[in-house]
Design an enzyme around this catalytic site. Structure first.
Site: not given
Ligand code: NAP
Length: 283
Positions: A54, A98, A121
């Site tokens: 990313k 994450q 996300d």
């Protein structure tokens, strides 16, 4: 059957990134610097690899990125305070939390603390609720990337039978809802589903999101089916990761298929960054 069309997610991700770079430069010219921050477990190699990827593509797209590494000495309260600070920071446009966070952290509580306007996300219950209700909001990166692949290859979902194999919160469930939004008739299969090959055989569009190497076989498929393989599995002795679909047999029957690697994977990061730029454009 004729050879299937390979749905090239890598090439599409390149196109998306070129567009994002241009939009980021446009924002910078107006004094807005797009920025994404990641919260990641310090000791999870797969998470670190994803976050590094990313960071690399964010840089390419002229998006600033930062990471907060959750080490064992970071308390739940400290992390919660960090999320609240990111929510309030006008210079941050997107936050990636994450999964998995370390065991001493209450992950659901951390996720729920993130404001939906920064949830690029699309994984908080607020974002998922908006998807379910058909309201605007950020959509989960992997299924969003899959819809971009379907669009790129002009796959019209209306009236088609679609099956999503897998019902995870980040992939299978939102994918099914996004196909429903596109007027497909959707079946969701999971580990307790009975007669999976027969159900797959009725589907015009198959999305495999299971995490089992080469589980879906070509002789399960309806001839001409569109096969989207989100799986990413390490297999001993293979030089590369393999998908949830057996490519050799599925590509004999499908009309279109995503390769692994080079299909769904590259579009996940591209979609996360696209959501970040969109968030910055709202400022
Ligand atoms: P997950 O949370 O482990 O979910 C897997 C799903 O598959 C579950 O719903 C499970 O059913 C179902 N399942 C397991 N065995 C099955 C079987 N024999 N028959 C039918 N369904 C079965 O995994 P995930 O996070 O959704 O990821 C799925 C795959 O996508 C993995 O390979 C992962 O690496 C990959 N992935 C790729 C990307 C990308 O960017 N390309 C992003 C995320 C994930 P139950 O609910 O009944 O347990």
């Amino acid at each position: 059957m004729a050879d299937p069309i390979l749905m090239d997610g890598r090439a599409l991700a390149r196109e998306v990134r070129a567009d994002l770079k241009e939009r980021s430069l446009g924002l910078r010219a107006k004094g807005v610097v797009p920025r994404i921050e990641a919260i990641v477990a310090a000791q999870d190699p797969a998470s670190l690899a994803y976050v590094n990827m990313k960071r690399k593509w964010a840089g390419w797209c002229k998006i600033e990125s930062g990471e907060f590494s959750v080490t064992p000495d970071v308390t739940h309260e400290e992390l919660l305070a960090r999320v609240h600070a990111l929510n309030a920071d006008p210079l941050v446009h997107g936050v990636l939390i994450q999964h998995p966070l370390p065991a001493h952290i209450n992950e659901p509580e951390i996720l729920e603390a993130l404001g939906p306007e920064k949830d690029v996300d699309g994984i908080t219950s607020a974002s998922l609720g908006r998807l379910t209700a058909g309201l605007p909001g950020f959509r989960c990166a992997t299924p969003l990337g899959i819809t971009k692949i379907l669009d790129k290859y002009s796959v019209d979902c209306t009236g088609k039978n679609a099956i999503v194999i897998g019902r995870s919160v980040i992939l299978g469930k939102p994918m099914a809802l996004m196909l429903l939004e596109r007027n497909a008739t959707v079946t969701i299969a999971h580990s307790r589903t009975v007669g999976l090959p027969e159900l797959v055989g009725q589907a015009d569009i198959v999305v495999a999101a299971v995490g089992r190497a080469e589980m879906v076989k070509g002789d399960w498929l309806k001839p001409g089916a569109v096969v989207i393989d989100a799986g990413y599995n390490k297999v001993e002795g293979k030089g590369h990761d393999v998908g949830d679909c057996e490519f050799a047999s599925c590509s004999q029957v499908a009309s279109m298929i995503t390769p692994v690697p080079g299909g769904v994977g590259p579009m996940t990061v591209a979609s996360l960054l696209a959501n970040t730029v969109e968030s910055a454009e709202r400022v």
